[in-house]
Scaffold this motif. Structure first.
Motif, mmCIF file in Angstrom:
data_model
loop_
_atom_site.group_PDB
_atom_site.id
_atom_site.type_symbol
_atom_site.label_atom_id
_atom_site.label_comp_id
_atom_site.label_asym_id
_atom_site.label_seq_id
_atom_site.Cartn_x
_atom_site.Cartn_y
_atom_site.Cartn_z
ATOM 1 N N MET A 122 2.877 3.446 -10.457
ATOM 2 C CA MET A 122 1.516 4.132 -10.576
ATOM 3 C C MET A 122 1.787 5.480 -11.373
ATOM 4 S SD MET A 122 -0.350 3.787 -6.771
ATOM 5 C CE MET A 122 -0.465 2.043 -6.056
ATOM 6 N N LYS A 123 0.544 5.754 -12.056
ATOM 7 C CA LYS A 123 0.701 6.749 -13.077
ATOM 8 C C LYS A 123 -0.202 7.888 -12.670
ATOM 9 C CE LYS A 123 2.724 4.144 -16.590
ATOM 10 N NZ LYS A 123 2.737 3.467 -18.052
ATOM 11 N N THR A 124 -1.147 7.874 -11.716
ATOM 12 C CA THR A 124 -2.083 8.939 -11.391
ATOM 13 C C THR A 124 -1.538 10.064 -10.626
ATOM 14 O OG1 THR A 124 -4.046 7.301 -11.094
ATOM 15 C CG2 THR A 124 -4.314 9.357 -10.166
ATOM 16 N N ILE A 125 -1.520 11.458 -11.173
ATOM 17 C CA ILE A 125 -1.291 12.633 -10.274
ATOM 18 C C ILE A 125 -2.052 12.913 -9.396
ATOM 19 C CG2 ILE A 125 -0.669 14.758 -10.688
ATOM 20 C CD1 ILE A 125 -0.007 14.390 -13.506
ATOM 21 N N CYS A 126 -1.691 12.602 -8.027
ATOM 22 C CA CYS A 126 -2.517 12.891 -6.987
ATOM 23 C C CYS A 126 -1.775 13.163 -5.697
ATOM 24 C CB CYS A 126 -3.377 11.681 -6.604
ATOM 25 S SG CYS A 126 -2.405 10.127 -6.080
ATOM 26 N N GLY A 127 -2.255 13.677 -4.701
ATOM 27 C CA GLY A 127 -1.514 14.330 -3.695
ATOM 28 C C GLY A 127 -1.884 15.467 -3.080
ATOM 29 N N THR A 128 -1.053 16.151 -2.093
ATOM 30 C CA THR A 128 -1.205 17.528 -1.748
ATOM 31 C C THR A 128 0.072 18.180 -2.529
ATOM 32 O OG1 THR A 128 -2.654 16.921 0.270
ATOM 33 C CG2 THR A 128 -1.230 18.936 0.369
ATOM 34 N N PRO A 129 -0.262 19.325 -3.145
ATOM 35 C CA PRO A 129 0.920 19.970 -3.912
ATOM 36 C C PRO A 129 2.193 20.100 -3.183
ATOM 37 C CG PRO A 129 -1.386 21.038 -4.261
ATOM 38 C CD PRO A 129 -1.590 19.759 -3.633
ATOM 39 N N ALA A 130 2.172 20.727 -1.884
ATOM 40 C CA ALA A 130 3.337 21.187 -1.250
ATOM 41 C C ALA A 130 4.314 20.105 -0.862
ATOM 42 C CB ALA A 130 3.055 21.952 0.104
ATOM 43 N N TYR A 131 3.668 18.795 -0.794
ATOM 44 C CA TYR A 131 4.131 17.610 -0.270
ATOM 45 C C TYR A 131 4.413 16.579 -1.299
ATOM 46 C CZ TYR A 131 3.457 19.816 3.982
ATOM 47 O OH TYR A 131 3.061 20.680 5.201
ATOM 48 N N VAL A 132 3.858 16.677 -2.628
ATOM 49 C CA VAL A 132 3.843 15.748 -3.540
ATOM 50 C C VAL A 132 5.716 15.455 -3.975
ATOM 51 C CG1 VAL A 132 3.404 17.284 -5.496
ATOM 52 C CG2 VAL A 132 2.566 14.717 -5.488
ATOM 53 N N ALA A 133 5.726 14.244 -4.471
ATOM 54 C CA ALA A 133 6.993 14.084 -5.053
ATOM 55 C C ALA A 133 7.117 14.417 -6.243
ATOM 56 C CB ALA A 133 7.415 12.473 -4.699
ATOM 57 N N PRO A 134 8.315 14.767 -6.758
ATOM 58 C CA PRO A 134 8.485 15.288 -8.143
ATOM 59 C C PRO A 134 8.226 14.211 -9.445
ATOM 60 C CG PRO A 134 10.776 14.871 -7.235
ATOM 61 C CD PRO A 134 9.504 14.938 -6.063
ATOM 62 N N GLU A 135 8.349 13.000 -8.995
ATOM 63 C CA GLU A 135 8.200 12.041 -9.849
ATOM 64 C C GLU A 135 6.486 11.696 -10.377
ATOM 65 O OE1 GLU A 135 9.101 9.327 -6.144
ATOM 66 O OE2 GLU A 135 9.850 11.152 -7.087
ATOM 67 N N VAL A 136 5.830 12.168 -9.155
ATOM 68 C CA VAL A 136 4.306 12.220 -9.324
ATOM 69 C C VAL A 136 3.973 13.065 -10.547
ATOM 70 C CG1 VAL A 136 2.138 12.469 -8.208
ATOM 71 C CG2 VAL A 136 4.026 11.241 -7.121
ATOM 72 N N LEU A 137 4.665 14.367 -10.297
ATOM 73 C CA LEU A 137 4.399 15.399 -11.268
ATOM 74 C C LEU A 137 5.105 15.028 -12.511
ATOM 75 C CD1 LEU A 137 5.463 18.201 -8.946
ATOM 76 C CD2 LEU A 137 2.918 17.445 -9.284
ATOM 77 N N SER A 138 5.730 13.961 -12.971
ATOM 78 C CA SER A 138 6.297 13.924 -14.081
ATOM 79 C C SER A 138 5.618 12.750 -15.114
ATOM 80 C CB SER A 138 7.658 13.286 -14.048
ATOM 81 O OG SER A 138 8.383 14.273 -13.412
ATOM 82 N N GLN A 139 4.159 12.654 -14.628
ATOM 83 C CA GLN A 139 3.116 11.573 -15.351
ATOM 84 C C GLN A 139 2.277 12.139 -16.438
ATOM 85 O OE1 GLN A 139 3.701 8.272 -14.256
ATOM 86 N NE2 GLN A 139 5.336 9.655 -13.249
ATOM 87 N N GLU A 140 2.742 13.465 -16.809
ATOM 88 C CA GLU A 140 2.049 14.015 -17.908
ATOM 89 C C GLU A 140 2.464 14.002 -19.154
ATOM 90 O OE1 GLU A 140 -0.426 17.888 -16.581
ATOM 91 O OE2 GLU A 140 1.474 17.810 -15.547
ATOM 92 N N GLY A 141 3.697 13.417 -19.239
ATOM 93 C CA GLY A 141 4.341 13.394 -20.846
ATOM 94 C C GLY A 141 3.781 12.208 -21.546
ATOM 95 N N ASP A 142 4.530 12.057 -22.639
ATOM 96 C CA ASP A 142 3.921 10.750 -23.634
ATOM 97 C C ASP A 142 3.892 9.512 -23.117
ATOM 98 O OD1 ASP A 142 2.947 13.081 -25.005
ATOM 99 O OD2 ASP A 142 4.819 12.916 -26.459
ATOM 100 N N ILE A 163 0.875 -1.001 -0.097
ATOM 101 C CA ILE A 163 -0.088 -0.104 0.068
ATOM 102 C C ILE A 163 0.961 1.121 0.022
ATOM 103 C CG2 ILE A 163 -1.632 1.278 1.313
ATOM 104 C CD1 ILE A 163 -2.696 -1.232 2.506
ATOM 105 N N ILE A 164 0.341 2.213 -0.838
ATOM 106 C CA ILE A 164 1.224 3.618 -0.840
ATOM 107 C C ILE A 164 0.311 4.614 -0.246
ATOM 108 C CG2 ILE A 164 2.395 5.140 -2.158
ATOM 109 C CD1 ILE A 164 2.991 3.368 -4.359
ATOM 110 N N HIS A 165 0.416 5.272 0.692
ATOM 111 C CA HIS A 165 -0.438 6.060 1.247
ATOM 112 C C HIS A 165 -0.802 7.421 0.378
ATOM 113 C CE1 HIS A 165 -2.085 9.477 3.844
ATOM 114 N NE2 HIS A 165 -2.355 8.505 4.727
ATOM 115 N N ARG A 166 0.172 8.064 -0.288
ATOM 116 C CA ARG A 166 -0.031 8.970 -1.484
ATOM 117 C C ARG A 166 -0.386 10.417 -1.046
ATOM 118 N NH1 ARG A 166 -2.623 6.680 -7.023
ATOM 119 N NH2 ARG A 166 -4.467 6.750 -5.886
ATOM 120 N N ASP A 167 -0.897 10.462 0.209
ATOM 121 C CA ASP A 167 -1.213 11.810 0.671
ATOM 122 C C ASP A 167 -0.463 12.137 2.089
ATOM 123 O OD1 ASP A 167 -2.505 14.528 0.475
ATOM 124 O OD2 ASP A 167 -4.227 13.721 0.980
#
Length: 316
Positions: free
Chosen positions: A170-190, A128-132
């Motif tokens: 996982m590839k869903t962009i989720c979390g709380t902005p100030a605490y989100v990891a950079p690899e989560v934010l890198s899921q918008e590419g091709d 399980i990943i908490h993700r938030d």
């Protein structure tokens, strides 16, 4: 008088102790045993209600059995509402405690971090990943200094938690902005690469940073600019706020807030870090005097600050 059915046959429902976007949490009591509980009432009629998200939260919590995770005892699914019977937590958030004590020390921060790490290690080991992970989701079990649970930490809010897939990514962009990891934010590419449980360690690193100095390493009212800061991963141990923080604590933070997840510490490595291993000898001295003013501002504005609103985009 009509016969009580459903949740009300087993539980008394009392006053409201918390509210969310489509749920309210009330104090409750098991009628037969008298055991106090928290009852999360999720309205199915609310426009923001997401059945899949609720099902995921329930499935995740049903698998959790750890002293540092909030327990889910029972679920009542009724036509208009779903009732989650939860462990009653009365100690407030970790930031509430710091403000209440009017101080934070390395010993306090280290103790909190160690308990969260044990919870995360358990969750990651069962897939399980908490993700938030954020300060609002790190709670003290009791607010009574005489209670044996006064210093017990409980990890809460599994609304975004999810079981890892077979590939572990996982590839869903989720979390709380100030605490989100950079690899989560890198899921918008091709060709997004996905992410794994290391995102929780980044988030915890940010939480530790906040506990030790009173403000986050990355901050901007503009979400796009905030995300750029996070993806660059540049932050500083600013004077005078970090002057009284030990080198061991700084080393721990610097090895958790690392852009490349392969270079970031995992839970086992964090638990074996000297700062955590030496918890008993960690300083109990109050950290920088400005911390309480800053944390009071953070706690007071938590619900209105754009950078800490949870989000989840395209999928679950």
């Amino acid at each position: 008088m009509s016969e009580l059915k459903g949740v009300r046959k087993s539980y008394e429902i009392g006053k409201t102790i918390g509210e969310g976007s489509f749920a309210v949490v009330k104090a409750g009591r098991h009628i037969e045993t008298g055991t106090p509980v928290a009852i999360k009432i999720v309205s199915k009629r609310d426009a923001l209600f997401n059945e899949e998200s609720l099902d995921r939260e329930i499935a995740t919590m049903m698998q959790c059995d750890h002293p540092n995770c909030v327990a889910l005892y029972q679920v009542f699914d009724e036509p208009q509402n779903t009732y989650l019977i939860l462990e009653l937590i009365t100690g407030g958030t970790v930031m509430d405690r710091i403000v209440e004590l009017d101080m934070c020390s390395e010993h306090l921060a280290c103790n909190v971090t160690k308990q969260v790490l044990h919870a995360l290690q358990y969750l990651h080991n069962i897939g399980i990943i908490h993700r938030d992970l954020k300060p609002e989701n790190i709670l003290y079990a009791s607010n009574d200094p005489r209670s044996p649970d006064y210093n017990t930490i409980k990890l809460a809010d599994f609304g975004l938690a999810k079981f890892m897939t077979g590939s572990g990514a996982m590839k869903t962009i989720c979390g709380t902005p100030a605490y989100v990891a950079p690899e989560v934010l890198s899921q918008e590419g091709d060709a997004p690469e996905g992410y794994d449980c290391k995102i929780d360690l980044w988030s915890l690193g940010v939480v530790v940073y906040v506990m030790l100095c009173g403000f986050p390493p990355f901050a901007d009212e503009n979400r796009a600019l905030l995300f750029e800061q996070i993806k660059r991963g540049k932050y500083y141990f600013l004077s005078p706020y970090w002057d009284s923080v030990s080198d061991q604590a700084k080393d721990m933070v610097s090895k958790m807030i690392v852009v490349n997840p392969e270079d970031r510490l995992d839970t086992a490595q964090c638990l074996n870090h000297p700062w955590i291993m030496n918890e008993d000898t960690a300083s109990t001295t109050r950290l920088h005097a400005y911390i309480i003013e800053i944390l009071s501002f953070v706690v007071g504005n938590a619900n209105n600050s754009v950078p800490i609103v949870p989000f989840c985009l395209f999928g679950n």
